[in-house]
Design an enzyme around this catalytic site. Structure first.
Site, PDB file in Angstrom:
ATOM      1  N   GLY A   8       0.830  -1.212   0.000  1.00 59.35           N
ATOM      2  CA  GLY A   8       0.000   0.000   0.000  1.00 59.35           C
ATOM      3  C   GLY A   8       0.858   1.252   0.000  1.00 59.35           C
ATOM      4  O   GLY A   8       0.474   2.286   0.552  1.00 59.35           O
ATOM      5  N   LEU A  13      -0.651   7.124   3.848  1.00 59.37           N
ATOM      6  CA  LEU A  13       0.376   6.819   4.857  1.00 59.37           C
ATOM      7  C   LEU A  13       1.587   6.152   4.205  1.00 59.37           C
ATOM      8  O   LEU A  13       2.741   6.477   4.519  1.00 59.37           O
ATOM      9  CB  LEU A  13      -0.233   5.901   5.934  1.00 59.37           C
ATOM     10  CG  LEU A  13       0.704   5.342   6.997  1.00 59.37           C
ATOM     11  CD1 LEU A  13       1.383   6.459   7.787  1.00 59.37           C
ATOM     12  CD2 LEU A  13      -0.052   4.416   7.957  1.00 59.37           C
ATOM     13  N   ILE A  35      -1.039  -2.058  -5.437  1.00 60.43           N
ATOM     14  CA  ILE A  35      -1.814  -2.641  -6.547  1.00 60.43           C
ATOM     15  C   ILE A  35      -1.823  -1.667  -7.720  1.00 60.43           C
ATOM     16  O   ILE A  35      -1.926  -2.054  -8.873  1.00 60.43           O
ATOM     17  CB  ILE A  35      -3.231  -3.030  -6.073  1.00 60.43           C
ATOM     18  CG1 ILE A  35      -3.901  -3.962  -7.057  1.00 60.43           C
ATOM     19  CG2 ILE A  35      -4.087  -1.800  -5.791  1.00 60.43           C
ATOM     20  CD1 ILE A  35      -5.072  -4.724  -6.473  1.00 60.43           C
ATOM     21  N   TYR A 141     -14.726  -2.089   8.178  1.00 59.17           N
ATOM     22  CA  TYR A 141     -13.332  -1.672   8.401  1.00 59.17           C
ATOM     23  C   TYR A 141     -12.950  -1.881   9.869  1.00 59.17           C
ATOM     24  O   TYR A 141     -11.908  -2.469  10.184  1.00 59.17           O
ATOM     25  CB  TYR A 141     -13.210  -0.203   8.001  1.00 59.17           C
ATOM     26  CG  TYR A 141     -11.881   0.453   8.278  1.00 59.17           C
ATOM     27  CD1 TYR A 141     -10.748   0.127   7.553  1.00 59.17           C
ATOM     28  CD2 TYR A 141     -11.779   1.445   9.256  1.00 59.17           C
ATOM     29  CE1 TYR A 141      -9.536   0.764   7.800  1.00 59.17           C
ATOM     30  CE2 TYR A 141     -10.573   2.083   9.503  1.00 59.17           C
ATOM     31  CZ  TYR A 141      -9.455   1.736   8.768  1.00 59.17           C
ATOM     32  OH  TYR A 141      -8.266   2.370   9.022  1.00 59.17           O
TER      33      TYR A 141
HETATM   34  N1  SER Z   1      -8.913   7.488   9.111  1.00 57.51           N
HETATM   35  C1  SER Z   1      -9.604   6.229   9.123  1.00 57.51           C
HETATM   36  C2  SER Z   1     -10.951   6.341   8.536  1.00 57.51           C
HETATM   37  O1  SER Z   1     -11.570   7.364   8.693  1.00 57.51           O
HETATM   38  C3  SER Z   1      -9.713   5.723  10.510  1.00 57.51           C
HETATM   39  O2  SER Z   1      -8.673   4.871  10.748  1.00 57.51           O
HETATM   40  O3  SER Z   1     -11.402   5.398   7.962  1.00 57.51           O
END
Ligand code: SER
Length: 319
Positions: A8, A13, A35, A141
């Site tokens: 990634g 990041l 990717i 997530y």
């Molecule tokens: N910054 C992320 C998000 O908003 C949280 O880890 O999905």
């Protein structure tokens, strides 16, 4: 000598962390993968196209480059994940398991994997959220982050894998755009303020969330990874905290630098996600174990964002 693979690496990041890792380990020792890409920020490093769901290609890259550490950042974020829950689960979970398995089989020295404030949920104490507490995430997530934390802990306990993690708050940066997070309003607001002097916020004005300026996120990652293994008492993921603010507080800070900046609030589905996350975190374990301490507050972060983003926008007006 370390050989470091970043997955990634073209993300928000990943790109900045790859640059920091190159400064630390030498750029010839960093293998950036994604990717998509490569993107200009990381184009001076060795690049491998990699879908982290393809475990054979992952292992081939580790073999070919003699990789000793992996920073595994490839993932789908919270808001984007809700639009495609199946893909979010598959990418975030199977991707992590592929990396952990690869690290175990190849006896890698260290793995870094970011968790998130999204691993907490509606029944989590929302102010000064403790390191250990109820965690009932309500996004795919967040569920993948909570499960991922437990998998990291499992690999450490069962196989002594030196895997380390932090629960990142919303990350604010100007070098590369974010992708699909609930906290991303805190980046979009700067772009919009500089280009149009107005912003429509998808969260309510009083929704406080933990946030962090990217240089502090990089500092946390490098310091955690350099700490002696015996100091690491948390093998799920560490709370780390830096700046907590609401959209209204951020807008007020931006108004100090951009005259007549106007903000409107039009909350959407992301409001519900944000409302289930902590407003502030207790990070004393990270401070104790590896001397974590952030350097930026709301005011210094705002100054740096406006100064640097103005330059980025003047060089690339379509951003
Ligand atoms: N910054 C992320 C998000 O908003 C949280 O880890 O999905």
């Amino acid at each position: 000598m370390e050989r470091v693979l970043v997955t990634g690496a073209c993300g928000q990041l990943g790109s900045e962390l790859s640059i920091a890792l190159a400064a630390h380990h030498g750029k010839e020792n960093i293998i950036v993968s994604d990717i998509h890409g490569p993107i200009p920020l990381v184009s001076n490093m060795v690049f491998e196209q990699l879908d982290v769901l393809d475990s054979q290609s992952l292992e081939a890259i580790v073999d070919r480059h003699g990789v000793t550490q992996i920073y595994h950042l490839a993932a789908l974020l919270s808001a984007k994940g809700e639009q495609n829950p199946q893909l979010a689960w598959k990418l975030n979970m199977d991707g992590l398991l592929n990396v952990l398995e690869c690290a175990r089989k190849h006896k890698l020295k260290k793995v870094f994997w970011p968790s998130s404030i999204a691993a907490f949920g509606s029944n989590t104490p929302s102010i000064n959220t403790p390191q250990i507490c109820t965690m009932d995430p309500n996004t795919v997530y967040g569920i993948s982050k909570l499960a991922g934390e437990l998998w990291c802990n499992y690999y450490h306990q069962q196989y002594q894998l030196d895997v380390r993690s932090v629960r990142f708050p919303g990350l604010i940066s100007y070098k590369s755009p974010p992708g699909g997070g609930t906290t991303d309003y805190a980046i979009d607001i700067f772009h919009s303020a500089l280009q149009k002097k107005e912003f429509v916020c998808f969260l309510k004005e009083d929704t406080q969330l933990p946030m962090m300026f990217m240089p502090d996120a990089i500092k946390a990652t490098l310091e955690l990874m350099q700490a002696p293994a015996e100091n690491i008492s948390v093998r799920t993921s560490y709370n780390i905290s830096a700046i907590d603010f609401t959209p209204q507080q951020l807008a007020a800070e931006i108004s100090k630098h951009i005259e007549n900046f106007a903000i409107k609030y039009l909350p959407d589905y992301r409001q519900e996600i944000a409302a289930s996350w902590p407003q502030s975190l207790d990070d004393k374990q990270a401070r104790f174990d590896w001397s974590w301490e952030p350097q930026h507050d709301l005011s210094s972060m705002t100054v740096e964002m406006i100064r640097n983003l103005s330059l980025v926008i003047s060089e690339n007006p379509t951003l």
